[in-house]
Write an enzyme that holds these catalytic residues in place. Structure first.
Site, PDB file in Angstrom:
ATOM      1  N   GLY A   1      22.361  50.299   1.619  1.00 49.45           N
ATOM      2  CA  GLY A   1      21.200  51.205   1.813  1.00 49.45           C
ATOM      3  C   GLY A   1      21.498  53.059   1.166  1.00 49.45           C
TER       4      GLY A   1
ATOM      5  N   GLY B   1      16.038  60.283  31.485  1.00 48.04           N
ATOM      6  CA  GLY B   1      15.161  60.218  31.744  1.00 48.04           C
ATOM      7  C   GLY B   1      13.862  58.880  32.110  1.00 48.04           C
TER       8      GLY B   1
ATOM      9  CB  VAL C   1      18.469  60.348   3.225  1.00 53.38           C
ATOM     10  CG1 VAL C   1      19.443  61.603   3.356  1.00 53.38           C
ATOM     11  CG2 VAL C   1      17.097  60.625   2.518  1.00 53.38           C
TER      12      VAL C   1
ATOM     13  CB  THR D   1      20.753  62.864  15.570  1.00 43.41           C
ATOM     14  OG1 THR D   1      20.398  61.869  17.235  1.00 43.41           O
ATOM     15  CG2 THR D   1      21.061  61.811  14.867  1.00 43.41           C
ATOM     16  CB  CYS D   2      20.076  67.616  13.920  1.00 42.06           C
ATOM     17  SG  CYS D   2      20.649  69.146  13.165  1.00 42.06           S
TER      18      CYS D   2
ATOM     19  CB  ALA E   1      16.724  68.760  12.705  1.00 38.74           C
TER      20      ALA E   1
ATOM     21  CG  HIS F   1      20.199  88.825 -14.685  1.00 37.27           C
ATOM     22  ND1 HIS F   1      20.033  87.330 -14.503  1.00 37.27           N
ATOM     23  CD2 HIS F   1      21.197  88.877 -15.100  1.00 37.27           C
ATOM     24  CE1 HIS F   1      21.239  86.980 -16.057  1.00 37.27           C
ATOM     25  NE2 HIS F   1      21.197  88.151 -15.892  1.00 37.27           N
TER      26      HIS F   1
ATOM     27  CD  GLU G   1      20.090  64.602  25.423  1.00 33.78           C
ATOM     28  OE1 GLU G   1      18.992  64.974  24.516  1.00 33.78           O
ATOM     29  OE2 GLU G   1      20.602  63.681  25.414  1.00 33.78           O
TER      30      GLU G   1
HETATM   31  P1  NAD Z   1      15.797  55.320   4.919  1.00 31.93           P
HETATM   32  O1  NAD Z   1      14.598  54.902   5.351  1.00 31.93           O
HETATM   33  O2  NAD Z   1      15.900  56.318   3.961  1.00 31.93           O
HETATM   34  O3  NAD Z   1      17.254  53.980   3.213  1.00 31.93           O
HETATM   35  C1  NAD Z   1      17.545  52.880   3.771  1.00 31.93           C
HETATM   36  C2  NAD Z   1      17.278  52.476   2.515  1.00 31.93           C
HETATM   37  O4  NAD Z   1      17.515  50.731   3.142  1.00 31.93           O
HETATM   38  C3  NAD Z   1      15.905  52.288   1.818  1.00 31.93           C
HETATM   39  O5  NAD Z   1      16.332  52.829   0.759  1.00 31.93           O
HETATM   40  C4  NAD Z   1      15.800  50.365   1.538  1.00 31.93           C
HETATM   41  O6  NAD Z   1      15.009  50.087   0.501  1.00 31.93           O
HETATM   42  C5  NAD Z   1      17.605  49.958   2.258  1.00 31.93           C
HETATM   43  N1  NAD Z   1      17.337  48.817   2.357  1.00 31.93           N
HETATM   44  C6  NAD Z   1      17.187  48.212   3.460  1.00 31.93           C
HETATM   45  N2  NAD Z   1      17.372  47.288   3.930  1.00 31.93           N
HETATM   46  C7  NAD Z   1      18.152  46.646   3.006  1.00 31.93           C
HETATM   47  C8  NAD Z   1      18.728  45.371   2.525  1.00 31.93           C
HETATM   48  N3  NAD Z   1      18.798  44.402   2.985  1.00 31.93           N
HETATM   49  N4  NAD Z   1      19.839  45.449   1.336  1.00 31.93           N
HETATM   50  C9  NAD Z   1      20.226  46.760   0.375  1.00 31.93           C
HETATM   51  N5  NAD Z   1      19.385  48.063   0.999  1.00 31.93           N
HETATM   52  C10 NAD Z   1      17.899  47.813   1.917  1.00 31.93           C
HETATM   53  O7  NAD Z   1      16.757  55.987   5.956  1.00 31.93           O
HETATM   54  P2  NAD Z   1      18.392  56.276   5.886  1.00 31.93           P
HETATM   55  O8  NAD Z   1      18.983  56.119   4.700  1.00 31.93           O
HETATM   56  O9  NAD Z   1      19.234  55.444   7.621  1.00 31.93           O
HETATM   57  O10 NAD Z   1      18.209  58.059   6.838  1.00 31.93           O
HETATM   58  C11 NAD Z   1      17.390  57.112   7.898  1.00 31.93           C
HETATM   59  C12 NAD Z   1      16.361  58.909   8.351  1.00 31.93           C
HETATM   60  O11 NAD Z   1      17.124  60.090   8.553  1.00 31.93           O
HETATM   61  C13 NAD Z   1      15.255  59.339   6.614  1.00 31.93           C
HETATM   62  O12 NAD Z   1      14.089  59.295   7.746  1.00 31.93           O
HETATM   63  C14 NAD Z   1      15.849  60.440   6.505  1.00 31.93           C
HETATM   64  O13 NAD Z   1      15.204  61.130   5.979  1.00 31.93           O
HETATM   65  C15 NAD Z   1      17.186  60.705   7.812  1.00 31.93           C
HETATM   66  N6  NAD Z   1      17.450  61.989   7.502  1.00 31.93           N
HETATM   67  C16 NAD Z   1      16.941  62.904   6.500  1.00 31.93           C
HETATM   68  C17 NAD Z   1      19.005  63.730   5.947  1.00 31.93           C
HETATM   69  C18 NAD Z   1      18.262  64.927   5.813  1.00 31.93           C
HETATM   70  O14 NAD Z   1      17.422  65.678   5.778  1.00 31.93           O
HETATM   71  N7  NAD Z   1      19.442  65.758   5.228  1.00 31.93           N
HETATM   72  C19 NAD Z   1      19.821  63.021   6.338  1.00 31.93           C
HETATM   73  C20 NAD Z   1      20.293  62.083   7.080  1.00 31.93           C
HETATM   74  C21 NAD Z   1      19.308  61.221   8.014  1.00 31.93           C
END
Ligand code: NAD
Length: 473
Positions: free
Chosen positions: A179, A115, A182, A42-43, A315, A439, A35
């Site tokens: 964006g 690595g 999520v 990241t998580c 994760a 309940h 590592e």
């Molecule tokens: P994402 O792909 O989920 O969302 C990115 C968004 O940006 C999309 O809706 C896209 O349409 C938009 N976008 C792209 N280019 C754009 C532009 N020029 N202008 C405006 N909008 C634009 O990516 P993320 O939110 O960065 O997440 C990354 C990954 O991490 C995902 O796969 C997610 O599932 C994972 N993640 C999961 C959790 C969770 O499970 N709670 C939390 C954080 C991240």
């Protein structure tokens, strides 16, 4: 340099890599774990855990705002963000120390450094303590990082990715989030609750476009009630730092200004610069490593898990894949199945989903229907003043087998586990309807949605039961 030989080597100590290392050690193998940054990936260090520590603080703020409705007077609420950020750092530190202890207790040899494969079964480690290790079985778990786009020049002061935003110790007054995926939605919810004026700029016609339509609609409505501005069908072309703030330029000429900006437009995979070509591992054009259901790559003895190995960038999927890969590397036979992957979005309200949405079930050819129950009709939700949201079950109309479930509302993150168990074990709505649910609890939403599917709801009037949507061929 002397070469050290191990039975199993794992490249990357995130939620994909460290469970793989632990499982291989449990199965009696000598294990090396490489590592370059902090253990936990990241998580633990830059994602799930620190963001949830901040979100937990925001929930307290939310509760305080509701205090009056319970007859409790609270005066002069101020958020000392610096101290909330310190809480986040303490949680991460505590969890990381615990993880390092676990790794040591499993007698795993940790190599701190970067690595790089020098051949299919050899890794050269660069860093303060350079080393060369060899192993018959190697599990690649190098993960991903925020995507860097030239038009959005990160300065990590005003133009942030999720990592630098989490490291901030002050609260912005006004913020743009590029964006509405999520990450964008979780941060929008967090910062709006803490008092920041938030605007989401999303390219597609709706936010969280990967989720079922009704789920995305419910979140958009909740965001609007909380003052979060959601601009959809907006393509951000350029972001510039201007004076003390930033300006986002969108297609069509409109501009948006704010103090800071978060760019959350996806992540890029860490499969470049780690010598995969020297190992002979096939990497697709999108940077992903092709694996089979045993997490094996095209090279004998080499496995890949986590973001680099499937579309499920979660994760808990990485951890499950890590265990599958480790078991196969140690001579057992394990496989990955993805029909019951729970996914949680920690917004307010929370979102939990698993399996198929109704749209997806119909596309797959099922004669499917959905049965939804509103939180409003749950005693626990009313008592806690969290009546917004719903839980819905997607089922095969012919057999009643549960194909998917979605829940939006209080404790959705915990509630979704029941449906993941149901789908994994191929249960039907009848099984859920026959299960005694305590309940008053929010889990009764699953019981009621299942009863409703059978046309026998106890806590909804008969006419509503008839409205349980049904579709199919
Ligand atoms: P994402 O792909 O989920 O969302 C990115 C968004 O940006 C999309 O809706 C896209 O349409 C938009 N976008 C792209 N280019 C754009 C532009 N020029 N202008 C405006 N909008 C634009 O990516 P993320 O939110 O960065 O997440 C990354 C990954 O991490 C995902 O796969 C997610 O599932 C994972 N993640 C999961 C959790 C969770 O499970 N709670 C939390 C954080 C991240």
């Amino acid at each position: 340099m002397e070469k050290r030989k191990f039975d199993v080597a794992v490249l990357g100590g995130g939620p994909g890599g460290y469970p793989a290392a632990i499982r291989a050690a449990q199965l009696g193998k000598s294990v090396a774990l490489v590592e370059v940054k902090e253990m936990g990936g990241t998580c633990l260090n830059r994602g799930c855990i620190p963001s949830k520590a901040l979100i937990a603080g925001a929930e307290v703020v939310d509760r305080i705002h509701q205090a009056d409705a319970f007859g409790i007077q609270v005066k002069d609420v101020t958020v000392d963000y610096d101290r909330l950020a310190a809480h986040k750092d303490r949680v991460v530190e505590r969890m990381r120390t615990g993880l390092e202890g676990l790794i040591a207790a499993n007698k795993i040899t940790v190599f701190k450094g970067f690595g790089e494969f020098t051949g299919p079964h050899e890794i050269k480690i660069k860093g303060k303590e350079p080393a060369i290790i060899t192993a018959d079985k190697i599990i690649i778990a190098t993960g991903s990082e925020p995507r860097n786009i030239p038009a959005f020049p990160f300065d990590y002061e005003k133009i942030h990715d999720s990592t630098s935003l989490l490291a901030m110790t002050t609260l912005p007054k006004k913020m743009i989030i590029v964006g509405g995926g999520v990450i964008g939605c979780e941060f929008a919810s967090l910062y709006a609750t803490l008092g920041t004026d938030v605007t989401i700029l999303e390219l597609l016609p709706r936010i969280i476009s990967t989720e079922a339509q009704e789920v995305a609609q419910a979140l958009t409505k909740a965001f609007s009630k909380r003052g979060i501005k959601v601009e959809t069908n907006v393509k951000v072309e350029k972001i510039e730092r201007q004076g003390e703030g930033i300006t986002a330029y969108v297609e069509g000429g409109k501009t948006f200004t704010a103090d800071i900006c978060l760019v959350a437009v996806g992540r890029s995979l860490n499969t470049k610069g780690i010598g995969l070509e020297k190992a002979g591992v096939f990497v697709q054009d999108n940077g992903m490593i092709s694996v089979n259901e045993k997490m094996e790559t095209n090279v004998d003895g080499l496995y890949a898990v986590g973001d680099i190995a499937s579309k499920w960038w979660l994760a808990h999927v990485a951890s499950h894949q890590g265990i599958v890969a480790a078991e196969n590397a140690c001579g057992k036979s394990a496989r990955m199945f993805y029909n019951a992957v729970p996914s949680v979005i920690f917004t307010h309200p929370e979102i939990g989903t698993v399996g198929l949405s109704l749209e997806d079930a119909l596309k797959k050819g099922y004669k499917a229907k959905v049965s939804a129950f509103p939180f409003q009709a749950l005693g626990k939700a009313q008592a806690a003043l969290h009546p917004e949201g719903f839980a819905q079950v997607v089922m095969d109309e012919r057999t009643g087998q549960i194909l998917g479930a979605q829940v939006v509302g209080y404790e959705a993150s915990t509630l979704i586990a029941e449906m993941a168990l149901a789908i994994t074990n191929e249960l039907t709505v009848e099984c859920v309807a026959e299960t005694i649910h305590a309940h008053p609890t929010l889990a009764e939403a699953w019981l009621e949605a299942s009863l409703l599917a059978e046309g026998l709801p106890v806590h909804l009037p008969p006419p509503k039961a008839a409205k349980a949507r049904s579709a199919g061929k």
